[in-house]
Motif scaffolding. Structure first.
Motif, PDB file in Angstrom:
ATOM      1  N   LEU A 110      19.077 -64.280  19.992  1.00  0.00           N
ATOM      2  CA  LEU A 110      18.493 -65.606  20.210  1.00  0.00           C
ATOM      3  C   LEU A 110      19.356 -66.701  19.590  1.00  0.00           C
ATOM      4  O   LEU A 110      19.575 -67.762  20.195  1.00  0.00           O
ATOM      5  CB  LEU A 110      17.083 -65.643  19.622  1.00  0.00           C
ATOM      6  CG  LEU A 110      16.051 -64.727  20.279  1.00  0.00           C
ATOM      7  CD1 LEU A 110      14.713 -64.850  19.563  1.00  0.00           C
ATOM      8  CD2 LEU A 110      15.885 -65.060  21.753  1.00  0.00           C
ATOM      9  N   VAL A 111      19.871 -66.465  18.377  1.00  0.00           N
ATOM     10  CA  VAL A 111      20.751 -67.438  17.733  1.00  0.00           C
ATOM     11  C   VAL A 111      22.032 -67.597  18.532  1.00  0.00           C
ATOM     12  O   VAL A 111      22.548 -68.712  18.717  1.00  0.00           O
ATOM     13  CB  VAL A 111      21.053 -67.018  16.280  1.00  0.00           C
ATOM     14  CG1 VAL A 111      22.116 -67.918  15.662  1.00  0.00           C
ATOM     15  CG2 VAL A 111      19.785 -67.062  15.447  1.00  0.00           C
TER      16      VAL A 111
ATOM     17  N   TRP B 196      28.188 -63.083  20.451  1.00  0.00           N
ATOM     18  CA  TRP B 196      27.370 -62.045  19.808  1.00  0.00           C
ATOM     19  C   TRP B 196      28.002 -60.671  20.016  1.00  0.00           C
ATOM     20  O   TRP B 196      27.968 -59.816  19.124  1.00  0.00           O
ATOM     21  CB  TRP B 196      25.954 -62.082  20.339  1.00  0.00           C
ATOM     22  CG  TRP B 196      25.034 -61.081  19.702  1.00  0.00           C
ATOM     23  CD1 TRP B 196      24.340 -60.091  20.329  1.00  0.00           C
ATOM     24  CD2 TRP B 196      24.700 -60.983  18.316  1.00  0.00           C
ATOM     25  NE1 TRP B 196      23.597 -59.382  19.423  1.00  0.00           N
ATOM     26  CE2 TRP B 196      23.800 -59.917  18.173  1.00  0.00           C
ATOM     27  CE3 TRP B 196      25.083 -61.703  17.185  1.00  0.00           C
ATOM     28  CZ2 TRP B 196      23.272 -59.535  16.941  1.00  0.00           C
ATOM     29  CZ3 TRP B 196      24.566 -61.316  15.947  1.00  0.00           C
ATOM     30  CH2 TRP B 196      23.675 -60.248  15.844  1.00  0.00           C
TER      31      TRP B 196
ATOM     32  N   GLY C  65      26.277 -68.033  23.573  1.00  0.00           N
ATOM     33  CA  GLY C  65      25.855 -67.001  24.503  1.00  0.00           C
ATOM     34  C   GLY C  65      26.189 -65.588  24.062  1.00  0.00           C
ATOM     35  O   GLY C  65      26.528 -65.333  22.908  1.00  0.00           O
TER      36      GLY C  65
ATOM     37  N   ARG D 209      22.433 -67.196  21.705  1.00  0.00           N
ATOM     38  CA  ARG D 209      22.144 -67.951  22.925  1.00  0.00           C
ATOM     39  C   ARG D 209      22.008 -69.442  22.638  1.00  0.00           C
ATOM     40  O   ARG D 209      22.527 -70.278  23.388  1.00  0.00           O
ATOM     41  CB  ARG D 209      20.849 -67.420  23.551  1.00  0.00           C
ATOM     42  CG  ARG D 209      20.464 -68.107  24.860  1.00  0.00           C
ATOM     43  CD  ARG D 209      19.034 -67.755  25.244  1.00  0.00           C
ATOM     44  NE  ARG D 209      18.079 -68.279  24.266  1.00  0.00           N
ATOM     45  CZ  ARG D 209      16.764 -68.012  24.295  1.00  0.00           C
ATOM     46  NH1 ARG D 209      16.286 -67.220  25.215  1.00  0.00           N
ATOM     47  NH2 ARG D 209      15.969 -68.520  23.383  1.00  0.00           N
ATOM     48  N   ASP D 210      21.361 -69.775  21.535  1.00  0.00           N
ATOM     49  CA  ASP D 210      21.046 -71.177  21.270  1.00  0.00           C
ATOM     50  C   ASP D 210      22.150 -71.928  20.525  1.00  0.00           C
ATOM     51  O   ASP D 210      22.293 -73.148  20.711  1.00  0.00           O
ATOM     52  CB  ASP D 210      19.748 -71.271  20.455  1.00  0.00           C
ATOM     53  CG  ASP D 210      18.538 -70.734  21.216  1.00  0.00           C
ATOM     54  OD1 ASP D 210      18.608 -70.692  22.455  1.00  0.00           O
ATOM     55  OD2 ASP D 210      17.559 -70.337  20.557  1.00  0.00           O
ATOM     56  N   SER D 211      22.932 -71.212  19.692  1.00  0.00           N
ATOM     57  CA  SER D 211      23.850 -71.923  18.791  1.00  0.00           C
ATOM     58  C   SER D 211      25.293 -71.450  18.825  1.00  0.00           C
ATOM     59  O   SER D 211      26.171 -72.167  18.343  1.00  0.00           O
ATOM     60  CB  SER D 211      23.345 -71.821  17.343  1.00  0.00           C
ATOM     61  OG  SER D 211      22.025 -72.298  17.219  1.00  0.00           O
TER      62      SER D 211
ATOM     63  N   TYR E  18      16.638 -61.355  16.396  1.00  0.00           N
ATOM     64  CA  TYR E  18      16.989 -62.742  16.072  1.00  0.00           C
ATOM     65  C   TYR E  18      18.434 -63.057  16.430  1.00  0.00           C
ATOM     66  O   TYR E  18      18.751 -64.172  16.866  1.00  0.00           O
ATOM     67  CB  TYR E  18      16.744 -62.978  14.580  1.00  0.00           C
ATOM     68  CG  TYR E  18      16.921 -64.410  14.139  1.00  0.00           C
ATOM     69  CD1 TYR E  18      16.213 -65.433  14.752  1.00  0.00           C
ATOM     70  CD2 TYR E  18      17.783 -64.723  13.102  1.00  0.00           C
ATOM     71  CE1 TYR E  18      16.368 -66.748  14.342  1.00  0.00           C
ATOM     72  CE2 TYR E  18      17.949 -66.038  12.685  1.00  0.00           C
ATOM     73  CZ  TYR E  18      17.236 -67.044  13.305  1.00  0.00           C
ATOM     74  OH  TYR E  18      17.390 -68.347  12.898  1.00  0.00           O
TER      75      TYR E  18
END
Length: 373
Positions: free
Chosen positions: A253-254, A265, A261, A256-258, A250
């Motif tokens: 993905l978070v 992370w 990129g 990347r979306d919020s 998860y």
């Protein structure tokens, strides 16, 4: 005139850091430097071959499956054969599998089933390596300094992992995942060479027993006979299934979306790694009176990163949360290792049961996550 030879020579190592401990620590540092970068490289190798997030999860699950299948057998084998030979053989298998993985990726002809198969071979090597390595480390440390020794070992290992992840991520971007996998293969070869010099003369020879199944039954009795052992296994089975897999899948993905990129992370993961180093450093100075109570309480902060990702919070607070959770889990790790040492379990046989439970939950969680992407 007094010569230098007249003065007593002082060892640069503390009294508890004997030959085996030093070799084990050096080998763990080398292995973690290569392996942490290889984890990043393997994911990008799957993506570069046309795979998606689900394929990355399947490749990770393929590595975990042999850990579930062979870990108990690996523990029994480690109790029957010289541990350093088991460790070297496992390192050799990991070296060969990673080298083959690297060749396929560099050649540009890697397919998902091939990468899953080679990942499974790597997991098989780890299934036989882990029980032997844990037993060897436990036997290399004794006395009141055990907690400090374990803390220093984990600090060196976590520091190497932190550096390996940062360096591996940069190298994947510069030279490609295949060459990072090749570096990991070399690291396994070097670590295996170091472990071949371990001294096992202090370990008494095994008395004739009733065979492999008898060893497994003995390990099960050791396991269920210690409530502090199986209750923490039950606790961590939930943690790994609910929290660990969520963070592993998860989080990216978070990001990347919020969060902007992979860069943010990566900072968050770096903060977690820095926290683990800080936790190990803390445990070189602090020895809780109630080891398992302190360690168990430190498991609760592991829920914080998943909660922060669910909001999601900005990068700065996320890094702070990751640092605290890394520090907490390392306090647990050192407390847990020390408690095992003081508990005088049959480590080679009983501890693989713990890992079996954790890896079973992780395997199914990874597969579930990959199918939902």
């Amino acid at each position: 005139m007094t010569s230098a030879a007249d003065f007593p020579r002082r060892s640069r190592r503390p009294s508890w850091a004997g030959r085996n401990y030093t070799l084990l620590t050096a080998a763990a540092v080398v292995t973690n430097l290569g392996s942490q970068g290889a984890l990043i490289a393997a994911a990008f190798a799957v993506l570069d071959a046309g795979g998606d997030g689900g394929d990355v999860g399947l490749a990770a699950a393929a590595r975990t499956l042999p850990l579930v299948l062979f870990l108990l057998i690996g523990g029994a084998v480690a109790d029957r054969l010289p541990r350093h030979r088991v460790m070297v053989a496992a390192n050799a298998l990991n070296c060969v599998s990673q080298a083959a993985f690297a060749v396929l990726v560099i050649a540009g002809d890697a397919r998902l089933w091939q990468m899953m198969l080679l990942s499974a071979l790597g997991g098989t090597g780890q299934a036989f390596f882990n029980p032997a390595a844990e037993g060897m480390l436990m036997s290399s440390v004794a006395g009141e300094q055990a907690s400090r020794a374990f803390a220093m070992f984990r600090m060196a290992m976590q520091g190497a992992g932190l550096g390996g992840a940062a360096l591996g991520g940069a190298l994947v971007a510069v030279i490609g995942p295949g060459w990072v996998l090749a570096v990991d293969a070399v690291a396994f070869a070097v670590a295996g060479a170091l472990r071949s010099f371990l001294d096992v003369s202090h370990i008494p020879p095994r008395e004739p027993g009733g065979g492999l199944l008898a060893d497994l039954r003995e390990g099960w009795r050791e396991f269920i006979g210690r409530p502090w052992l199986w209750t923490i296994v039950a606790q961590f089975s939930v943690v790994v299934a609910v929290v660990g897999a969520a963070d592993a899948v998860y989080g990216p993905l978070v990001a990347r979306d919020s969060l902007g990129g992979p860069g943010p992370w990566g900072l968050a993961l770096g903060a977690f790694g820095a926290g683990t180093v800080g936790g190990a450093l803390l445990m070189t100075r602090w020895k809780p009176r109630r080891l398992l109570l302190a360690g168990t309480l430190c498991v609760f902060p592991l829920a914080a990163p998943a909660a922060a990702l669910a909001v999601p919070v900005p990068v700065g607070p996320l890094c702070a949360v990751m640092f605290v959770s890394g520090l907490a889990i390392e306090v647990f790790g050192v407390s847990w290792m020390t408690a095992q040492r003081l508990g005088e379990c049959n480590f080679s046989v009983s501890l693989p049961i713990l890992r079996l439970c954790l890896n079973s939950h992780r395997r199914w969680s990874l597969i579930a996550e990959s199918q939902s992407l």
